[in-house]
Design a protein around this motif. Structure first.
Motif, PDB file in Angstrom:
ATOM      1  N   PHE A 235       0.830  -1.216   0.000  1.00 12.30           N
ATOM      2  CA  PHE A 235       0.000   0.000   0.000  1.00 12.30           C
ATOM      3  C   PHE A 235       0.860   1.260   0.000  1.00 12.30           C
ATOM      4  O   PHE A 235       0.559   2.236  -0.695  1.00 12.30           O
ATOM      5  CB  PHE A 235      -0.943   0.014   1.205  1.00 12.30           C
ATOM      6  N   TYR A 236       1.922   1.249   0.779  1.00 11.97           N
ATOM      7  CA  TYR A 236       2.823   2.408   0.830  1.00 11.97           C
ATOM      8  C   TYR A 236       3.388   2.716  -0.549  1.00 11.97           C
ATOM      9  O   TYR A 236       3.442   3.878  -0.978  1.00 11.97           O
ATOM     10  CB  TYR A 236       3.937   2.136   1.835  1.00 11.97           C
ATOM     11  N   GLU A 237       3.802   1.677  -1.259  1.00 11.31           N
ATOM     12  CA  GLU A 237       4.363   1.880  -2.595  1.00 11.31           C
ATOM     13  C   GLU A 237       3.308   2.434  -3.554  1.00 11.31           C
ATOM     14  O   GLU A 237       3.587   3.323  -4.370  1.00 11.31           O
ATOM     15  CB  GLU A 237       4.921   0.564  -3.133  1.00 11.31           C
ATOM     16  N   LEU A 238       2.099   1.931  -3.457  1.00 11.84           N
ATOM     17  CA  LEU A 238       1.021   2.440  -4.303  1.00 11.84           C
ATOM     18  C   LEU A 238       0.714   3.899  -3.991  1.00 11.84           C
ATOM     19  O   LEU A 238       0.574   4.736  -4.898  1.00 11.84           O
ATOM     20  CB  LEU A 238      -0.240   1.590  -4.118  1.00 11.84           C
ATOM     21  N   ILE A 239       0.618   4.232  -2.708  1.00  5.45           N
ATOM     22  CA  ILE A 239       0.243   5.592  -2.306  1.00  5.45           C
ATOM     23  C   ILE A 239       1.301   6.602  -2.719  1.00  5.45           C
ATOM     24  O   ILE A 239       0.976   7.677  -3.233  1.00  5.45           O
ATOM     25  CB  ILE A 239       0.004   5.661  -0.778  1.00  5.45           C
ATOM     26  N   ARG A 240       2.568   6.285  -2.527  1.00  2.00           N
ATOM     27  CA  ARG A 240       3.577   7.290  -2.820  1.00  2.00           C
ATOM     28  C   ARG A 240       3.748   7.523  -4.319  1.00  2.00           C
ATOM     29  O   ARG A 240       4.309   8.538  -4.729  1.00  2.00           O
ATOM     30  CB  ARG A 240       4.915   6.935  -2.173  1.00  2.00           C
ATOM     31  N   ASN A 241       3.228   6.613  -5.128  1.00  2.00           N
ATOM     32  CA  ASN A 241       3.298   6.793  -6.571  1.00  2.00           C
ATOM     33  C   ASN A 241       1.992   7.243  -7.206  1.00  2.00           C
ATOM     34  O   ASN A 241       2.023   7.937  -8.227  1.00  2.00           O
ATOM     35  CB  ASN A 241       3.766   5.493  -7.230  1.00  2.00           C
ATOM     36  N   TRP A 242       0.858   6.838  -6.631  1.00  2.00           N
ATOM     37  CA  TRP A 242      -0.429   7.178  -7.235  1.00  2.00           C
ATOM     38  C   TRP A 242      -1.368   7.959  -6.325  1.00  2.00           C
ATOM     39  O   TRP A 242      -2.385   8.452  -6.791  1.00  2.00           O
ATOM     40  CB  TRP A 242      -1.130   5.908  -7.730  1.00  2.00           C
ATOM     41  N   GLY A 243      -1.072   8.076  -5.041  1.00  2.00           N
ATOM     42  CA  GLY A 243      -1.898   8.902  -4.169  1.00  2.00           C
ATOM     43  C   GLY A 243      -3.084   8.172  -3.576  1.00  2.00           C
ATOM     44  O   GLY A 243      -2.922   7.165  -2.873  1.00  2.00           O
ATOM     45  N   ASP A 244      -4.285   8.661  -3.839  1.00  2.00           N
ATOM     46  CA  ASP A 244      -5.514   8.125  -3.239  1.00  2.00           C
ATOM     47  C   ASP A 244      -5.965   6.863  -3.966  1.00  2.00           C
ATOM     48  O   ASP A 244      -6.953   6.854  -4.707  1.00  2.00           O
ATOM     49  CB  ASP A 244      -6.619   9.179  -3.259  1.00  2.00           C
ATOM     50  N   VAL A 245      -5.241   5.792  -3.745  1.00  2.00           N
ATOM     51  CA  VAL A 245      -5.520   4.541  -4.452  1.00  2.00           C
ATOM     52  C   VAL A 245      -6.658   3.780  -3.776  1.00  2.00           C
ATOM     53  O   VAL A 245      -6.924   3.946  -2.583  1.00  2.00           O
ATOM     54  CB  VAL A 245      -4.260   3.649  -4.500  1.00  2.00           C
ATOM     55  N   PRO A 246      -7.370   2.917  -4.528  1.00  2.00           N
ATOM     56  CA  PRO A 246      -8.357   2.038  -3.896  1.00  2.00           C
ATOM     57  C   PRO A 246      -7.693   1.182  -2.830  1.00  2.00           C
ATOM     58  O   PRO A 246      -6.569   0.700  -3.018  1.00  2.00           O
ATOM     59  CB  PRO A 246      -8.848   1.183  -5.072  1.00  2.00           C
TER      60      PRO A 246
ATOM     61  N   ASN B 194     -11.388   5.830  -5.747  1.00  3.16           N
ATOM     62  CA  ASN B 194     -10.220   6.337  -5.022  1.00  3.16           C
ATOM     63  C   ASN B 194     -10.564   6.426  -3.542  1.00  3.16           C
ATOM     64  O   ASN B 194     -11.690   6.753  -3.164  1.00  3.16           O
ATOM     65  CB  ASN B 194      -9.846   7.729  -5.522  1.00  3.16           C
ATOM     66  N   MET B 195      -9.575   6.135  -2.692  1.00  3.60           N
ATOM     67  CA  MET B 195      -9.768   6.199  -1.248  1.00  3.60           C
ATOM     68  C   MET B 195      -8.792   7.200  -0.650  1.00  3.60           C
ATOM     69  O   MET B 195      -7.657   7.342  -1.115  1.00  3.60           O
ATOM     70  CB  MET B 195      -9.529   4.817  -0.624  1.00  3.60           C
ATOM     71  N   ASP B 196      -9.226   7.883   0.392  1.00  2.00           N
ATOM     72  CA  ASP B 196      -8.387   8.874   1.064  1.00  2.00           C
ATOM     73  C   ASP B 196      -7.117   8.209   1.581  1.00  2.00           C
ATOM     74  O   ASP B 196      -7.164   7.289   2.396  1.00  2.00           O
ATOM     75  CB  ASP B 196      -9.171   9.497   2.213  1.00  2.00           C
ATOM     76  N   ARG B 197      -5.969   8.677   1.115  1.00  3.56           N
ATOM     77  CA  ARG B 197      -4.701   8.038   1.494  1.00  3.56           C
ATOM     78  C   ARG B 197      -4.436   8.143   2.990  1.00  3.56           C
ATOM     79  O   ARG B 197      -3.780   7.271   3.565  1.00  3.56           O
ATOM     80  CB  ARG B 197      -3.543   8.660   0.705  1.00  3.56           C
ATOM     81  N   ASP B 198      -4.918   9.210   3.630  1.00  2.00           N
ATOM     82  CA  ASP B 198      -4.682   9.346   5.067  1.00  2.00           C
ATOM     83  C   ASP B 198      -5.329   8.201   5.832  1.00  2.00           C
ATOM     84  O   ASP B 198      -4.750   7.666   6.785  1.00  2.00           O
ATOM     85  CB  ASP B 198      -5.226  10.684   5.565  1.00  2.00           C
ATOM     86  N   ALA B 199      -6.544   7.835   5.415  1.00  2.00           N
ATOM     87  CA  ALA B 199      -7.229   6.722   6.082  1.00  2.00           C
ATOM     88  C   ALA B 199      -6.475   5.418   5.855  1.00  2.00           C
ATOM     89  O   ALA B 199      -6.352   4.590   6.767  1.00  2.00           O
ATOM     90  CB  ALA B 199      -8.663   6.612   5.565  1.00  2.00           C
TER      91      ALA B 199
END
Length: 615
Positions: free
Chosen positions: A159-170, A186-191
């Motif tokens: 998930f970390y790798e997805l978020i840092r490259n694409w942001g608010d990923v499912p 898309n899901m809020d990355r903070d959550a």
């Protein structure tokens, strides 16, 4: 076939995949069960181990940290870029921040990361339901808890790798079979960050320290590595990010709470020096990545490595073949390296007494006579991955050298601690200063008097850390993401372009840098990197002198001219500064290009998913 794969992207992976035998070095080899049900697999400790190794498997290979994620996603920054001319549809498009949704290097890593999440979700669901987990012997319970913790950790990394490259990923935290829908928005990355930070706390409490599982080495997660990963993700959660709603780089008001998590986790690791500490020799850290043996590694600085094995595109790596020092195909070593280039000015960020420069930057290549010869400044490579550090030679045609990827090092723990301490306390504590100096002392071994004076104010110390991380982690896929979470990427890109123009003109810090350097090919002695560079035959003196002196044209024959300052130009097309073909991050736009575009095919198959802003 491709449509079917894309539909699987957001977590549709057959449960049967967990019964496939996959191993990460010989001591992880296990007996594979035949295709069976989850209830059968997770009722057996050995089969559960197989399932967890199946999750680790999704870190590996061409579409994982064996190639694309490790060597393509983390560039360009002010250390390295991808070699070659720009194309929006391939790796050069990623490097120059001009990738399009149809870029061919984006889709398969995206798919593989979600495949890893699905495999982890299956383990996370079924392991706690196993009777071994709840009613087994003490040893069985402990082992199953460790497997559960590993699955939680691996899912967090994916998930970390997805978020840092694409942001608010499912983000889906249950297996596909239990999901309400496979077509998530898309899901809020903070959550998502909050969930995986909590998961990592659970995992670290279930896993023992490294010394309690000696057979694992640094190829599977133990307590220290999980703590380090939790610190890294906490700093990302507390850092700046390109926000979907505002289309601006912002960080949340509660950011300090996440810096506190990072500080506490790093301090706990630092307090367990028998588990992990700095290797006294910087170069040895990277040499060890090229071998499965860790018998001489008493420091365990490599806290977690992605293991490469099997000589194939799925589980091995192309480290040293795609990137690293360049080896001519006619040399005794055979072909290797050259896919990444150092930014010419990066070479001059290092103090001449800093040993990390010659480990990190490949100033020479190996020619067709197996001798070393200086590269022009526009062809410097990364150097922490070298075919000559492996057992492969010119008789092998393999593109896979079994070189591991360093996902987490103890040096990062020290510098993360120093950064978090400074931010939380408003100035560095004595412990933070000591952590920074510990990293620097190794770098300046034998020349400790040259270590820069450490600032003691908040901004000055932060600026020193920004520079130190540039020097310590060059070519390890860290710098770009550091600059993003600090909201310094646009500033540093502008600064680098200014430095490149000064380099071309011989101004400022580059006033004594030579226009060209004249050299002779010399024996590749395979000594330490510092000695190897210093023993090159450069006209006008040793390289340590020539790199910092005006051009000297030889009066005798036999020397070859290697362009240095004049190797790059500010040409509008081919120039190294803003050239449309191979300029420095030419297509970067702040508040737009900090993230990749979602692959076009994924958007087609998942209509609720919204493309990232700017694409």
């Amino acid at each position: 076939m491709r449509t079917k794969r894309i539909k699987m992207t957001l977590m549709v992976i057959a449960i049967g995949t967990l019964s496939i035998a996959t191993s990460c070095k010989k001591y992880l080899d296990i007996e594979s069960p035949s295709t069976s049900t989850p209830e059968v697999i997770f009722a057996d400790v050995a089969y559960t181990n197989t399932a967890v190794i199946g999750v680790y498997n999704k870190l590996c290979g061409d579409n994982g940290y064996g190639s694309r994620i490790s060597t393509l996603f983390g560039v360009t920054a002010d250390d390295f870029k991808t070699s070659g001319n720009y194309s929006a549809s391939d790796r050069r498009g990623l490097s120059m921040y001009g990738a399009i949704p149809g870029n061919t290097d984006l889709l398969n890593p995206f798919i593989q990361l979600y495949a890893g999440i699905e495999r982890a979700n299956l383990c996370i669901k079924y392991i706690p339901l196993s009777k071994l987990y709840t009613d087994g012997t003490a040893a069985e319970k402990t082992q199953m808890q460790q497997y559960y913790a590993e699955a939680l950790t691996l899912r967090a990394q994916f998930f970390y790798e997805l978020i840092r490259n694409w942001g608010d990923v499912p983000a889906q935290f249950v297996p596909a079979v239990d999901a309400e829908t496979l077509y998530m928005p898309n899901m809020d990355r903070d959550a998502t960050y909050d969930q995986i930070i909590a998961d990592l706390k659970t995992a670290e409490d279930l896993l023992p320290w490294r010394s309690a599982i000696t057979s694992y080495g640094s190829f599977r997660f133990t307590k220290g590595a999980v703590k380090g990963l939790r610190a890294r993700i906490a700093l990302a959660r507390g850092g700046y990010a390109l926000r979907t709603a505002s289309h601006l780089m912002e960080r949340r008001s509660d950011y300090l709470s996440f810096y506190k998590i990072a500080m506490e986790e790093c301090k706990d690791i630092m307090d367990h020096r028998s588990e992990h500490t700095l290797n006294p020799v910087y170069e040895d850290v990277f040499k060890m990545l090229h071998s499965s043996s860790r018998t001489s590694d008493v420091t365990h600085e490599l806290m977690f490595e992605v293991a490469a094995f099997g000589s194939n595109a799925s589980t091995d790596s192309k480290l040293g073949y795609y990137n690293g020092i360049r080896f001519n195909s006619k040399s005794t070593f055979g072909s290797g390296g050259g896919g990444m280039n150092a930014i010419p000015t990066y070479f001059y960020e290092f103090d001449p007494k800093d040993c990390r420069r010659d480990v990190t930057i490949g100033v020479f290549e190996i020619n067709d006579n197996s001798k070393k010869i200086l590269n022009p400044s526009n062809s410097l490579t990364d150097a922490k991955f070298r075919k000559s550090w492996t057992s492969f030679n010119g008789s092998s045609t393999s593109q896979n050298f079994g070189i591991n990827w360093p996902l987490l090092r103890f040096a990062d723990v020290l510098l993360m601690y120093a950064e978090a301490d400074n931010e939380v306390n408003g100035a560095p504590s004595g412990t933070a200063v000591a952590a920074l100096k510990e990293v620097q002392t190794r770098a300046y071994a034998g020349y400790e008097s040259s270590i820069p004076v450490t600032p003691t104010d908040k901004q000055g110390f932060f600026t020193a850390l920004v520079k130190e991380r540039l020097l310590e982690f060059g070519g390890e896929g860290i710098r770009k993401y550091d600059l993003i979470r600090w909201n310094l990427i646009d500033e540093k890109f502008t600064e680098t372009r200014t430095k490149l123009r000064q380099f071309i003109k011989g101004e400022g810090a580059y006033v004594n840098v030579p226009l060209s350097i004249y050299v002779k090919a010399t024996a590749y002695e395979q000594t330490t990197s510092v000695s190897e560079v210093e023993s090159m035959d450069t006209y006008g003196g040793k390289p340590s002198v020539v790199f910092f002196s005006p051009e000297k044209i030889p009066a005798t024959s036999g020397y070859t001219q290697k362009k240095w300052r004049n190797a790059i130009t500010d040409d509008a097309s081919t120039g190294a500064v803003t050239g449309t073909l191979n300029g420095f991050a030419t297509y970067f736009e702040p508040n737009k290009k900090e993230l990749f575009p979602y692959p076009k095919s994924v958007l087609t198959e998942h209509p609720k998913l919204v493309q990232n802003y700017g694409y």
